[in-house]
Write an enzyme that holds these catalytic residues in place. Sequence first.
Site, PDB file in Angstrom:
ATOM      1  N   SER A  69      36.745   4.186  90.400  1.00  0.00           N
ATOM      2  CA  SER A  69      37.563   4.608  89.256  1.00  0.00           C
ATOM      3  C   SER A  69      37.747   3.401  88.344  1.00  0.00           C
ATOM      4  CB  SER A  69      38.874   5.200  89.727  1.00  0.00           C
ATOM      5  OG  SER A  69      39.660   4.191  90.253  1.00  0.00           O
TER       6      SER A  69
ATOM      7  N   ASP B 165      23.983  36.223  68.837  1.00  0.00           N
ATOM      8  CA  ASP B 165      24.344  36.530  70.223  1.00  0.00           C
ATOM      9  C   ASP B 165      23.550  37.734  70.722  1.00  0.00           C
ATOM     10  OD1 ASP B 165      26.092  34.533  69.895  1.00  0.00           O
ATOM     11  OD2 ASP B 165      27.919  35.726  70.170  1.00  0.00           O
TER      12      ASP B 165
ATOM     13  N   CYS C   1      73.495  44.014  77.503  1.00  0.00           N
ATOM     14  CA  CYS C   1      74.347  45.134  77.904  1.00  0.00           C
ATOM     15  C   CYS C   1      75.725  44.679  78.376  1.00  0.00           C
ATOM     16  CB  CYS C   1      73.661  45.971  78.985  1.00  0.00           C
ATOM     17  SG  CYS C   1      73.588  45.147  80.583  1.00  0.00           S
TER      18      CYS C   1
ATOM     19  N   CYS D 265      75.219  39.660  80.501  1.00  0.00           N
ATOM     20  CA  CYS D 265      73.916  40.006  79.936  1.00  0.00           C
ATOM     21  C   CYS D 265      74.027  40.109  78.410  1.00  0.00           C
ATOM     22  CB  CYS D 265      73.432  41.334  80.522  1.00  0.00           C
ATOM     23  SG  CYS D 265      71.899  41.904  79.761  1.00  0.00           S
TER      24      CYS D 265
ATOM     25  N   ASP E 180      21.237  38.007  73.946  1.00  0.00           N
ATOM     26  CA  ASP E 180      21.492  38.974  75.016  1.00  0.00           C
ATOM     27  C   ASP E 180      20.258  39.823  75.311  1.00  0.00           C
ATOM     28  OD1 ASP E 180      24.007  38.029  75.254  1.00  0.00           O
ATOM     29  OD2 ASP E 180      24.958  39.617  74.072  1.00  0.00           O
TER      30      ASP E 180
ATOM     31  N   LYS F  63      38.360   9.060  76.708  1.00  0.00           N
ATOM     32  CA  LYS F  63      38.568   9.303  78.138  1.00  0.00           C
ATOM     33  C   LYS F  63      38.861  10.788  78.286  1.00  0.00           C
ATOM     34  CE  LYS F  63      41.028   7.476  82.129  1.00  0.00           C
ATOM     35  NZ  LYS F  63      41.161   8.748  82.813  1.00  0.00           N
TER      36      LYS F  63
ATOM     37  N   GLU G  39      34.570   4.801  74.290  1.00  0.00           N
ATOM     38  CA  GLU G  39      34.388   6.248  74.493  1.00  0.00           C
ATOM     39  C   GLU G  39      35.745   6.904  74.656  1.00  0.00           C
ATOM     40  OE1 GLU G  39      32.088   6.621  78.067  1.00  0.00           O
ATOM     41  OE2 GLU G  39      30.440   5.441  77.243  1.00  0.00           O
TER      42      GLU G  39
ATOM     43  N   LYS H 100      45.258   4.158  78.250  1.00  0.00           N
ATOM     44  CA  LYS H 100      45.795   5.531  78.205  1.00  0.00           C
ATOM     45  C   LYS H 100      46.879   5.650  77.135  1.00  0.00           C
ATOM     46  CE  LYS H 100      46.242   7.398  82.412  1.00  0.00           C
ATOM     47  NZ  LYS H 100      45.960   8.606  83.182  1.00  0.00           N
TER      48      LYS H 100
ATOM     49  N   ARG I 167      34.259  13.753  93.025  1.00  0.00           N
ATOM     50  CA  ARG I 167      34.472  12.389  93.458  1.00  0.00           C
ATOM     51  C   ARG I 167      34.917  12.302  94.927  1.00  0.00           C
ATOM     52  NH1 ARG I 167      36.970   8.004  90.809  1.00  0.00           N
ATOM     53  NH2 ARG I 167      38.206   9.397  89.519  1.00  0.00           N
TER      54      ARG I 167
ATOM     55  N   CYS J  47      70.342  40.380  85.412  1.00  0.00           N
ATOM     56  CA  CYS J  47      71.271  41.429  85.009  1.00  0.00           C
ATOM     57  C   CYS J  47      71.064  42.569  86.007  1.00  0.00           C
ATOM     58  CB  CYS J  47      70.955  41.907  83.598  1.00  0.00           C
ATOM     59  SG  CYS J  47      71.804  43.448  83.227  1.00  0.00           S
TER      60      CYS J  47
ATOM     61  N   GLU K 282      32.450  14.245  83.146  1.00  0.00           N
ATOM     62  CA  GLU K 282      33.758  14.837  83.396  1.00  0.00           C
ATOM     63  C   GLU K 282      33.680  16.317  83.064  1.00  0.00           C
ATOM     64  OE1 GLU K 282      35.774  12.511  84.486  1.00  0.00           O
ATOM     65  OE2 GLU K 282      37.835  13.236  84.244  1.00  0.00           O
TER      66      GLU K 282
ATOM     67  N   ASP L 182      39.856  14.231  79.881  1.00  0.00           N
ATOM     68  CA  ASP L 182      40.852  14.541  80.907  1.00  0.00           C
ATOM     69  C   ASP L 182      40.375  15.752  81.705  1.00  0.00           C
ATOM     70  OD1 ASP L 182      43.103  14.184  82.300  1.00  0.00           O
ATOM     71  OD2 ASP L 182      44.479  15.003  80.802  1.00  0.00           O
TER      72      ASP L 182
END
Length: 695
Positions: free
Chosen positions: A83, A34, A420, A417, A38, A115, A113, A323, A136, A435, A173, A117
Amino acid sequence: MDKKKIEERILLLRKELDEHNHHYYVESNPIISDREFDMMLEELIKLEKENPEFFSSESASQRVGGEVTKEFKSVKHKYPMLSLSNTYSEQDLTDFDERIRKSIGDDFSYVCELKFDGVAIGLTYNKGRLIRALTRGDGIQGDDVTANVRTIRSIPLLLSNKDVPEEFEIRGEIIMPRPAFDRINSEMEAQLLEDGYDPEEIAERLLKNPRNAASGTLKMQDSKIVAKRGLDCFFYALLGENLPFETHYDSIQKAKEWGFRISEHVRTVDDRQGVFDYINKWDKARSGLSFDTDGVVIKVNSFATQEDLGYTAKSPRWAIAYKYKSESVSTELLSLSYQVGRTGAITPVANLAPVQLAGTTVKRATLHNADQIEKLDLHEGDFVFVEKGGEIIPKITEVDLTKRKKGATAIRYIDKCPECGTALERNEGEVLHYCPNNLGCPPQIKGRIDHFISRRAMNIDSLGEGKIEMLYDHGLIKTPADLYKLQESDLLGLEKIIEPEEGGKSKKISLQKKSVANILSGIEASKSVPFERVLYAIGIRYVGETVAKKLAIHFRNMDAIMHAPLEELVLADEIGDKIAQSIVDFFKQSRNIALVDELKKSGLQMEFAGEAQLEKLSNSLEGKAFVVSGVFSNFSRDELKLLIEQHGGKNLSGISSKTNFMIAGEDSGPSKLEKARKLNVPVISENDFLQMIAK
Ligand code: IVH
């Protein structure tokens, strides 16, 4: 370096950074550290800054965002975005398969494949450059979210392969991976809690599930924030004229070669059984993925066969989405606990017999409030169904009545409560019980002091780890102001046993000279914490860090805020009725006035030191006086005022002969405009002003 060399270096850095982004974000296989990345990025940013003629919106440096989109333009899709027909039943899949066989025979294969979400996106590339990203929308027109999509690091901005078509669209997606979702939510939750929000409101404000989070993020106006949210994208379709592929599978494998992220779990299968095997495999395995999938998409592989099968009005006949039902398990309700927050709000929690659900062990579920418990009709010893329908915290969906014990008693919500013993209250129209014993209920008192010392407030970290509880238990503190009265002799030798978390060992702390000195010096140092953080620390509901800063800038000191009526409070940036009312209510209580008085006497900062800390940017507005009025697109009113001061100018509240310019935004007061005209004061726009200071 001469310009030619500089340009070469810039191009090389961009190319290498793109490759490393690909290794890191697409292949999850970084080949440099990293730090090395950077350093290269820093070098690129520096060179681009010094040589603005080489700017490019495709540069890796642009991934951090910066563009602000006020309104997303609606743009027509070149190819309508259809869709898929959805089903939860295996029978429907069999019907789908038989329909296809009847129509075209048995000589074909499917691609299976996951799906994903998330939110559908269509990216257009022209001569290898990402030129547009559309959501879309209604399928015919979508929103142009290009600026935000550019910040997603796994999405290539520039394609360099020789065989990339002149123009094509790729669809996929946009998702928010689980780890990013969890991180953002826990940061948000901690912040909202600190800002005095109730659990109910916090639950409402948190990101509901990764899909909502992805879609909300994609529609944010500030691409800088989008850049930090860790969105990702899987691609699943390539579209264009005369593309040189015969099958869907080949087309997306090619897209993978060009640098797009294609799921490694795409498979071709020969028949229905292959489809069912794929579905069954991922029903179990999907909980181990780092992102959400809600099903499997099955597509006919050959493009020619796809064309033969054609489309209905809404979806292709050559594909279907299966699904998964959200997983639900039954477990025993062991008990209910009730938590008391810093504001006195009560949250009921169900303690459950541990049970495995979608890859994690569930032991608790939130019950939200009394209404929820009543609606579920919970009884002692019930077995309940728990579900994790994309939501963060599992919820109880219903009681398993077949397992209810004879004569079981209904669970009644507590009326006192648990901490207390005070009778709980519930205001008309509100769902939560409170409370009301703010002054005497231990978790409320400790909660307020914990907030006061927290890092973003007074930052007295030597008092963390149960020390507030210890001081409170020994009767040494009841309000944050008591901290400033503590003496060494009060603290030396103080002891406390800290109860362990499940399975851990109990710990005893005893204050020795060194930690006492640390505590006292931490408290002393907090006296120089700037006013806006003191304002945040005193714990006015809904006054979070940002709101506190806005109030401090606008009103300048505690007295002005304490005495401001509602009508004046709402004049400050971003202060609405709800926050203003909460401030008025806070300062109606004598104990809060007393608290502020005592803190003032102890020497805490009660005035905004903004001017002293003001970062001077130039003297270009020296001797000029401005009036800022209305709503602006790039800056808030107070930010503009700050800019004026940072460039040496002065702010006036009303138009007079001393005013040099009026900066007018939308909805700026007609009487001010009228007066400016009468007095010949030039009225300028936000952009005019920005140009003025750019010079
Ligand atoms: S193919 C003609 N493949 O699910 C339709 N869609 O309910 C082309 N989705 O609109 C879509 N993963 O937003 C396809 N592997 C995948 C998908 C997928 C998720 C979404 C997509 C689509 C919706 C249909």
